[in-house]
Motif scaffolding. Sequence first.
Motif, PDB file in Angstrom:
ATOM      1  N   ASN A 197      -8.908  17.244   9.027  1.00 50.66           N
ATOM      2  CA  ASN A 197      -9.572  16.048   8.477  1.00 50.66           C
ATOM      3  C   ASN A 197      -9.301  15.924   6.986  1.00 50.66           C
ATOM      4  N   MET A 198      -9.392  17.064   6.282  1.00 49.33           N
ATOM      5  CA  MET A 198      -9.127  17.048   4.838  1.00 49.33           C
ATOM      6  C   MET A 198      -7.685  16.652   4.551  1.00 49.33           C
ATOM      7  N   THR A 199      -6.779  17.144   5.388  1.00 53.65           N
ATOM      8  CA  THR A 199      -5.370  16.792   5.214  1.00 53.65           C
ATOM      9  C   THR A 199      -5.185  15.292   5.390  1.00 53.65           C
ATOM     10  N   THR A 237      -6.689  13.575   2.469  1.00 47.30           N
ATOM     11  CA  THR A 237      -5.842  13.758   1.299  1.00 47.30           C
ATOM     12  C   THR A 237      -4.651  12.820   1.361  1.00 47.30           C
ATOM     13  N   LEU A 238      -4.029  12.744   2.532  1.00 44.17           N
ATOM     14  CA  LEU A 238      -2.892  11.820   2.691  1.00 44.17           C
ATOM     15  C   LEU A 238      -3.338  10.369   2.464  1.00 44.17           C
ATOM     16  N   TYR A 239      -4.502  10.046   3.009  1.00 44.96           N
ATOM     17  CA  TYR A 239      -5.024   8.688   2.855  1.00 44.96           C
ATOM     18  C   TYR A 239      -5.250   8.393   1.371  1.00 44.96           C
ATOM     19  N   HIS A 240      -5.865   9.338   0.661  1.00 44.78           N
ATOM     20  CA  HIS A 240      -6.134   9.132  -0.767  1.00 44.78           C
ATOM     21  C   HIS A 240      -4.846   9.135  -1.573  1.00 44.78           C
ATOM     22  N   ASN A 253      -2.025   8.081  -0.508  1.00 43.97           N
ATOM     23  CA  ASN A 253      -1.436   6.745  -0.278  1.00 43.97           C
ATOM     24  C   ASN A 253      -2.177   5.687  -1.095  1.00 43.97           C
ATOM     25  N   LYS A 254      -3.472   5.784  -1.142  1.00 45.10           N
ATOM     26  CA  LYS A 254      -4.266   4.818  -1.914  1.00 45.10           C
ATOM     27  C   LYS A 254      -3.920   4.921  -3.387  1.00 45.10           C
ATOM     28  N   ILE A 255      -3.793   6.174  -3.870  1.00 47.21           N
ATOM     29  CA  ILE A 255      -3.457   6.365  -5.279  1.00 47.21           C
ATOM     30  C   ILE A 255      -2.096   5.755  -5.562  1.00 47.21           C
ATOM     31  N   LEU A 256      -1.148   5.969  -4.653  1.00 47.97           N
ATOM     32  CA  LEU A 256       0.189   5.394  -4.834  1.00 47.97           C
ATOM     33  C   LEU A 256       0.129   3.863  -4.831  1.00 47.97           C
ATOM     34  N   GLU A 257      -0.651   3.305  -3.937  1.00 51.76           N
ATOM     35  CA  GLU A 257      -0.787   1.838  -3.867  1.00 51.76           C
ATOM     36  C   GLU A 257      -1.413   1.311  -5.155  1.00 51.76           C
ATOM     37  N   LEU A 258      -2.442   1.997  -5.616  1.00 53.10           N
ATOM     38  CA  LEU A 258      -3.094   1.568  -6.848  1.00 53.10           C
ATOM     39  C   LEU A 258      -2.142   1.713  -8.035  1.00 53.10           C
TER      40      LEU A 258
END
Length: 147
Positions: free
Chosen positions: A125-127, A130-133, A135-140
């Motif tokens: 779940n953490m992985t 982490t991947l989701y965040h 990706n979000k950081i990259l999008e931002l």
Amino acid sequence: MEEEKILFLLEKINNNIGNLNKAITDLRSDVDSVKEEMTGLKSEVYSVKEEMTGLKSEVYSVKEEMTGLKSELHTAKEEIKKLGTKIDNEIADKIRALFDDRQIVHEKIDEISEKIDRVQMDVNNMTIKTLYHDNKILELGQKLSNR
């Protein structure tokens, strides 16, 4: 004629005495044979007695050995009984304790395995988060760069 008769009777007596002497000689010969046979029988009887004495000695020896074996067998039976009692009292309890300990170890291993499974799920779940965040950081980061 009387002389002839006397002579005839004397000859007859002489013949009878000769026959008696021959019979006595034959009897002596037979007696000697019987004596020899008796000597042989005595010798054989003595041999048989010696063999019987030897057999008696051997039988006595076997009896002594049997007595010793019986004693050893009795001792072995007593030792086996002691071992059986020891197994029942000491070893059986130790085996039960080991079985109980093994049961506890298996339960602990099952608990640890369940915890590891939960930790693995949490890590997964953490992985994912982490991947989701990431990706979000990259999008931002891209949105900020595009401005």
